[in-house]
Design a protein around this motif. Structure first.
Motif: not given
Length: 387
Positions: A301-327
């Protein structure tokens, strides 16, 4: 069953009966057994056989590969360029999105990804991904790789890692214990992976054995003495053929001649089977940076709802990984196509981040102390040239 009763009928003892001596059996937990943690083993035991690992890898890789790539030359964005054309169609068998998805998958499963450029003239014409479990770095005296050996179908291809630029790019996750090879997320989650897989195998074996935990037939010696070796073997075969397997679940057992059933081991409730499996699944998801809520794992129950969990996935995992690979990928390809090129990702189209972008635009709209170009730069856009 009549034969079973005949075997158990007491016979006249050949020697005088002796009183049974007390016997004690002490048993404690043994050393845990863990599977091999090599790149190939992690791919087989993790991605190929574990649903949590499979979904984590697919979720992150597909999300990262869906981000559009943008190319800058200095401060200007390029709408068309041979580098973008190469990334859109890196090879005859893969489109750009499939290529990037496989690249991210290699990074997540093995911690390493290898991109081999096939050159025609001065610029690469095709990009190919090499399986990490088939690649071995060839190091010099200082320990730095000077070439990579790729082995397939009994043949070995040596690819030089030298040159300006080199024909191979090695992307690796951070590994504090190795200067060359990356550390995959499954390495710290290896114990959780083994627990989750072992729980599945235990559950399947339990169903195969009539959904009962293991036990023992205890024979109390009577005037007939102990069972002979032949009687013991035939009794064991009778039990295996008549009472094991899911199709024979619930069949009653008739015990005669001093036989008694004693359950051995822990019950699923004693082992807290369900919670142990869910705990292992949460550890695996944590290693990949995927909120367990997105995987349907109960107890988080870390996140209040599904949208918050999905936003955390993008902000904390997907975007850093994709930005590093692209660079890293852009810096390598820029050496082929010309200096000054910079590859980046475009996150404006991500639906999960729409609320964050709207909040940023509202703050910039009321910031009267910023010029138009400064506001555009803060929002990630190029300058217009006017104030």
């Amino acid at each position: 069953m009549n034969r079973l009763l005949d075997w158990l009928r007491p016979a006249r003892p050949a020697v005088p009966e002796k009183k049974a001596q007390p016997f004690f059996a002490l048993h404690g937990p043994g050393e845990a057994s863990w599977s091999f943690a090599g790149a190939g083993a992690l791919a087989r035991e993790g991605f190929a056989r574990n649903p949590v690992v499979y979904r984590c890898v697919r979720l992150v890789a597909e999300a990262a590969a869906s981000l559009p790539l943008i190319l800058h030359e200095g401060e200007h964005e390029l709408a068309a360029h041979p580098l973008l054309e190469l990334l859109a169609r890196p090879g005859p068998r893969q489109a750009g999105r499939q290529f990037l998805e496989a690249l991210y998958g290699h990074l997540l499963v093995s911690g390493n990804a290898y991109v081999h450029a096939l050159e025609l003239g001065a610029a690469p014409r095709e990009l190919h991904l090499l399986r990490p479990d088939r690649v071995r770095a060839v190091a010099d005296a200082a320990g730095w790789p000077v070439a990579y050996d790729y082995t397939a179908a009994g043949r070995r291809l040596r690819i030089s890692a030298e040159g300006d630029p080199p024909p191979i790019l090695h992307l690796a996750q951070f590994n504090p214990l190795d200067e060359v090879n990356g550390l995959p997320p499954l390495a710290p989650a290896h114990m959780a992976l083994d627990i989750h897989n072992a729980a599945g195998r235990w559950n399947k074996a339990l169903l195969d054995n009539s959904a009962r935990p293991s036990g023992a037939l205890v024979y109390t010696a009577t005037e007939g003495g102990n069972l002979t070796a032949d009687q013991f073997d035939r009794l064991k075969a009778e039990l295996e053929e008549g009472y094991s397997g899911a199709a024979r679940a619930g069949r009653p057992m008739l015990l005669e001649g001093g036989l008694d059933w004693k359950a051995m081991g822990y019950s699923p409730r004693d082992m807290d089977f369900v919670e142990a499996r869910n705990g292992a699944a949460r550890d695996i998801a944590l290693a990949f940076g995927v909120p367990p809520m997105l995987l349907g794992i109960p107890g988080d129950n870390t996140y209040a709802n599904f949208q918050e969990a999905n936003r955390a996935l993008w902000r904390q995992t997907v975007l850093p990984l994709a930005a590093g690979v692209a660079a890293t990928l852009g810096a390598w390809l820029a050496d082929f196509f010309g200096a000054g090129l910079r590859l980046d990702i475009d996150a404006d189209g991500v639906v999960a981040l729409a609320a964050d972008r709207e909040a940023l635009w509202r703050r910039l709209a009321v910031a009267e102390f910023l010029t138009t170009d400064e506001k555009r730069a803060a929002a990630g856009y190029g300058p217009l040239g006017d104030d």
